[in-house]
Enzyme design. Structure first.
Site, mmCIF file in Angstrom:
data_model
loop_
_atom_site.group_PDB
_atom_site.id
_atom_site.type_symbol
_atom_site.label_atom_id
_atom_site.label_comp_id
_atom_site.label_asym_id
_atom_site.label_seq_id
_atom_site.Cartn_x
_atom_site.Cartn_y
_atom_site.Cartn_z
ATOM 1 N N ARG A 35 1.184 -16.039 34.893
ATOM 2 C CA ARG A 35 1.560 -16.951 35.962
ATOM 3 C C ARG A 35 3.063 -16.969 36.225
ATOM 4 O O ARG A 35 3.503 -16.763 37.344
ATOM 5 C CB ARG A 35 1.082 -18.367 35.637
ATOM 6 C CG ARG A 35 1.300 -19.353 36.777
ATOM 7 C CD ARG A 35 0.812 -20.744 36.430
ATOM 8 N NE ARG A 35 -0.582 -20.760 36.024
ATOM 9 C CZ ARG A 35 -1.197 -21.841 35.603
ATOM 10 N NH1 ARG A 35 -0.559 -22.990 35.500
ATOM 11 N NH2 ARG A 35 -2.469 -21.802 35.259
ATOM 12 N N HIS A 81 -7.480 -14.328 43.089
ATOM 13 C CA HIS A 81 -6.634 -15.359 42.475
ATOM 14 C C HIS A 81 -7.261 -16.733 42.692
ATOM 15 O O HIS A 81 -6.942 -17.432 43.659
ATOM 16 C CB HIS A 81 -5.235 -15.295 43.118
ATOM 17 C CG HIS A 81 -4.160 -15.976 42.330
ATOM 18 N ND1 HIS A 81 -3.669 -15.457 41.151
ATOM 19 C CD2 HIS A 81 -3.469 -17.113 42.548
ATOM 20 C CE1 HIS A 81 -2.719 -16.238 40.690
ATOM 21 N NE2 HIS A 81 -2.577 -17.259 41.516
ATOM 22 N N TYR A 125 -1.394 -21.432 61.499
ATOM 23 C CA TYR A 125 -0.507 -21.179 62.638
ATOM 24 C C TYR A 125 0.343 -19.921 62.464
ATOM 25 O O TYR A 125 0.824 -19.365 63.445
ATOM 26 C CB TYR A 125 0.444 -22.361 62.840
ATOM 27 C CG TYR A 125 -0.252 -23.666 63.127
ATOM 28 C CD1 TYR A 125 -1.074 -23.827 64.239
ATOM 29 C CD2 TYR A 125 -0.099 -24.757 62.273
ATOM 30 C CE1 TYR A 125 -1.719 -25.020 64.494
ATOM 31 C CE2 TYR A 125 -0.729 -25.965 62.519
ATOM 32 C CZ TYR A 125 -1.542 -26.094 63.631
ATOM 33 O OH TYR A 125 -2.176 -27.280 63.876
#
Length: 747
Positions: A35, A81, A125
């Protein structure tokens, strides 16, 4: 029907501390390796690697159109993931931010945030595709250069590492916090890193100092100036730990008639411009930097922060040095090169070991690419040999195919073909049976033979591998060279000392003021030394009245002594203006409105006579009662029921102390009998049966005691012979001289 097993039979007793530590260790290792820490070989964390892989599978190369980020995030969290969509999108946004990444890996279209600190638009968007840098980082994925592993659900595959030649770890840097360790690697110039790598290929034993001839220091996407010396930079790169002092880049602009402004065009890496503007504006509003008048943000696509000085006489270097000390116009960017090596072990490495580890990975990639290509060539040559046999015996091959029910074994037996060759011949299209095809096959085979010999020679010779690696690195360097728009160095390195610290007085123009404090605790400062009894000076709110009025300067520290024995300090230049009624001092210092003010005056050199209403007192130096915070400083420890009553300056030639009580008894004793203290109750000045202390003053015994006569005549009376009242400290004293003021005050 068989009995079901009792689930409680599977419970195993274990000490709580060992069970907890084992599970926490598993969590810690997962955080470290999967991570938070980047891999030395490609400089990526798993989430970034999976983002790039998913975008590659979506064919979002630089020449293709954009796709919605929601599509990319969906693929990543669904296939590779399994974490939160917002965290994955945040990682993707950072890869696209030109002010966060030196060489962006994602080309974003839409609102991806800005340097002011505004967040990106939602992923429904925005759109994105890969940059050429990402393509260079992933180059070779289809050439057997790296291993693939199953995804978390076993349905897909993902690369364990990216094989490309782009030095992403140093070029783009990394930051992350794991469990018990962290990493912080600033971005660098890719061309400089490649030059250092090529030097290391030629000279494996090169000293770290030789590498620093190429890697000058970090190269931040936001520019700025690194002001550390060569020694500090070399030490940081040698150990892998350290920090770099980064300053904003600024210039002085003349605005005509002798006036000027300072214009900041680049801010330090990681600093949000919006917060920086607020921070400096707070310095202006709080008057912590008196020489700065205003700050304006005139930025558009380029940063332009205008700093306006209070006057044309302000020294530009003094202004900027003060801002470097007080704001984020100068920051320390940490260096902690804690990375996962080729064995997936976290290690803190210096610059040379990092480059050596990266080069070792690249040589492994080169060998695997060559072996993969060699295997592909052997396969192709095998097929081409079969095709040539077919062309040499074309009529017989056609006859076998037309007449035999199972032509493959017949062809294999008659022409000594293997299964792959026979299958390939049977799968040939009729249009391939043209005359020119034979010539093309022979030409292709000759080229492949030549390439095969070259690859075999490359695999057999480490020297050839080094030459090939240098050639590939040089080709990549041309794309990111210092002369290109993307590759040009943005951060300059200019050694400079720490920002000089200037005293507050040095920044303030010394101007006269008249300080007025009312009975209700409202304070203001009129410009100039006004008449203390004038109408303007004596203007107060209804029900309020004068308490203290005196002349001072903007450079003075104004001392306020509260009746509870606590002293407070205000800066003369920060007092509210004298146009209105001022402001309550409770807004500037932590003083309870129920506690009265015993004294207010301008600080300076010398000593003070401090006395409480119960007749105790001592001497204190002025500079020892100055407070630095809003909470003030406790100087006089007041006993229950008493108040601080007297705060008076002691003249240099004073040798006696005169004390008068509410009972009009006066006593004089030598000044030397009073202790000098920084804090305390003091000693007894005068003994009382009833009442307490009314007034006290230090005087010169030989000059006698003078006071103003009643009636407003302006005349004074002096008692020249003070011998009758002279006694030891703590005496009750004798009645004051005839004509002494009825209020028992020395005036």
């Amino acid at each position: 029907m068989t009995d079901l097993a009792d689930p409680f039979d599977a419970i195993a007793d274990a000490p709580f501390d060992s069970a907890l530590s084992e599970r926490y260790l598993v969590y810690a290792l997962s955080t470290i390796t999967a991570r938070s820490l980047p891999d030395l070989r490609d400089g990526l964390k798993p989430v970034h690697r999976r983002l790039l892989w998913a975008m590659r599978l979506l064919r979002l190369d630089p020449a293709a159109g954009y796709k919605k980020c929601a599509r990319v995030v969906g693929d990543v969290i669904g296939k590779y993931h399994p974490h939160g969509d917002q965290s994955v999108y945040d990682a993707m946004v950072r890869l696209a931010q030109t002010f966060a990444l030196r060489y962006p890996l994602v080309d974003g279209q839409g609102n991806f945030g800005n340097i002011d600190g505004d967040n990106a638009a939602a992923y429904r968007y925005t759109e994105a595709r890969l940059t050429q840098v990402a393509i260079d980082l992933m180059a070779g994925l289809d050439e057997g250069t790296v291993d693939f592993r199953p995804t978390y659900n076993g349905e897909e595959e993902e690369p364990e590492i990216m094989p490309g030649l782009f030095p992403n770890l140093l070029a783009n840097g990394a930051s992350g916090i794991a469990v018990g360790m962290a990493t912080s690697i600033p971005p660098h110039n890719a061309a400089e890193v490649l030059d250092a790598a090529m030097l290391l290929i030629d000279e494996p034993d090169a000293e770290p100092a030789r590498l620093l001839e190429h890697v000058k220091g970090p190269d931040f996407p936001t520019g700025g100036v690194i002001i550390d010396g060569p020694g500090a930079i070399a030490e940081a790169y040698a150990t892998g730990r350290g920090a770099f002092r980064v300053r904003a880049r600024w210039t002085k602009e003349d605005t005509g008639r002798g006036t000027w402004v300072a214009v900041v065009t680049e801010i330090p890496y990681g600093v949000q411009k919006g917060k920086l503007i607020e921070e400096i504006a707070a310095l202006v509003n709080d008057k912590k930097l008196p020489i700065l008048e205003d700050i304006r943000d005139e930025s558009d696509a380029e940063i332009r922060i205008v700093l306006e000085p209070r006057s044309r006489t302000v020294d530009p270097d003094m202004l900027m040095d003060s801002l470097f000390r007080l704001s984020d116009l100068e920051v320390r960017v940490p260096l902690n090169m804690n990375v996962l090596d080729a064995h997936h072990t976290p290690r803190v490495l210096g610059l040379k070991p990092v480059l050596e580890g990266w080069l070792a990975h690249q040589f492994v990639v080169l060998v695997r690419r060559s072996e993969h290509r060699l295997a592909r060539i052997d396969d192709r040559i095998e097929l081409l040999d079969g095709y040539l046999i077919a062309y040499l015996n074309l009529d017989r091959v056609i006859e076998i195919i037309r007449t035999e029910d199972e032509p493959k074994p017949v062809m294999m037996a008659e022409f000594a073909l293997n299964d792959r060759q026979a299958e390939a011949i049977l799968n040939m299209r009729l249009r391939s049976l043209r005359r020119l095809e034979e010539m093309e096959i022979k030409g292709e085979r000759a080229k492949l033979d030549e390439e095969r010999e070259g690859l075999r020679a490359l695999l057999a010779s480490p020297a050839r591998q080094k030459t090939r690696m240098k050639r590939d690195l040089a080709k990549l360097r041309d794309r990111y060279g210092l002369e290109t728009t993307l590759g040009a160095r943005r951060t300059s390195i200019e050694e400079a000392g720490p920002a000089r610290e200037y005293s507050r007085e040095a920044m303030i123009d010394k101007e006269p003021i008249t300080v007025v404090l009312s009975q209700r605790g409202w304070i203001r400062a009129l410009k100039g030394h006004a008449e203390l009894a004038s109408a303007e000076t004596m203007k107060f709110k209804e029900g309020d009245g004068p308490a203290f009025a005196f002349h001072a300067y903007t450079t003075d520290k104004i001392l306020i002594a509260a009746e509870n024995g606590r002293f407070y300090t205000l800066a003369g230049d920060r007092l509210p203006g004298g146009r209105g009624f001022g402001e309550p001092i409770g807004l500037m210092i932590d003083l309870d409105g129920q506690i009265g003010v015993a004294a207010c005056f301008a600080a300076g050199a010398g000593r003070l006579l401090l006395a409480s209403s119960d007749g105790r007192g001592f001497i204190a130096k002025v500079d020892e009662v100055v407070a630095e915070t809003r909470k003030g400083k406790q100087v006089v420890n007041i006993r229950t029921g008493a108040k601080l009553r007297i705060v008076r300056r002691i003249a240099e030639d004073a040798d006696y102390v005169a004390v008068v009580g509410d009972n009009r008894k006066l006593v004089l004793f030598p000044l030397t009998e009073l202790p000098e203290m920084g804090r305390g109750q003091g000693v007894t000045l005068q003994r009382y049966r009833d009442g307490g202390l009314s007034d006290a003053v230090a005087l010169k015994f030989a000059d006698g005691l003078s006071w103003s006569m009643a009636g407003g005549s302006g005349r004074t009376r002096t008692e020249a012979d003070l011998t009758p009242w002279r006694s030891a400290r703590g005496a009750a004293g004798r009645m004051a001289p005839i004509g002494f003021p009825r209020d028992n005050r020395f005036g």
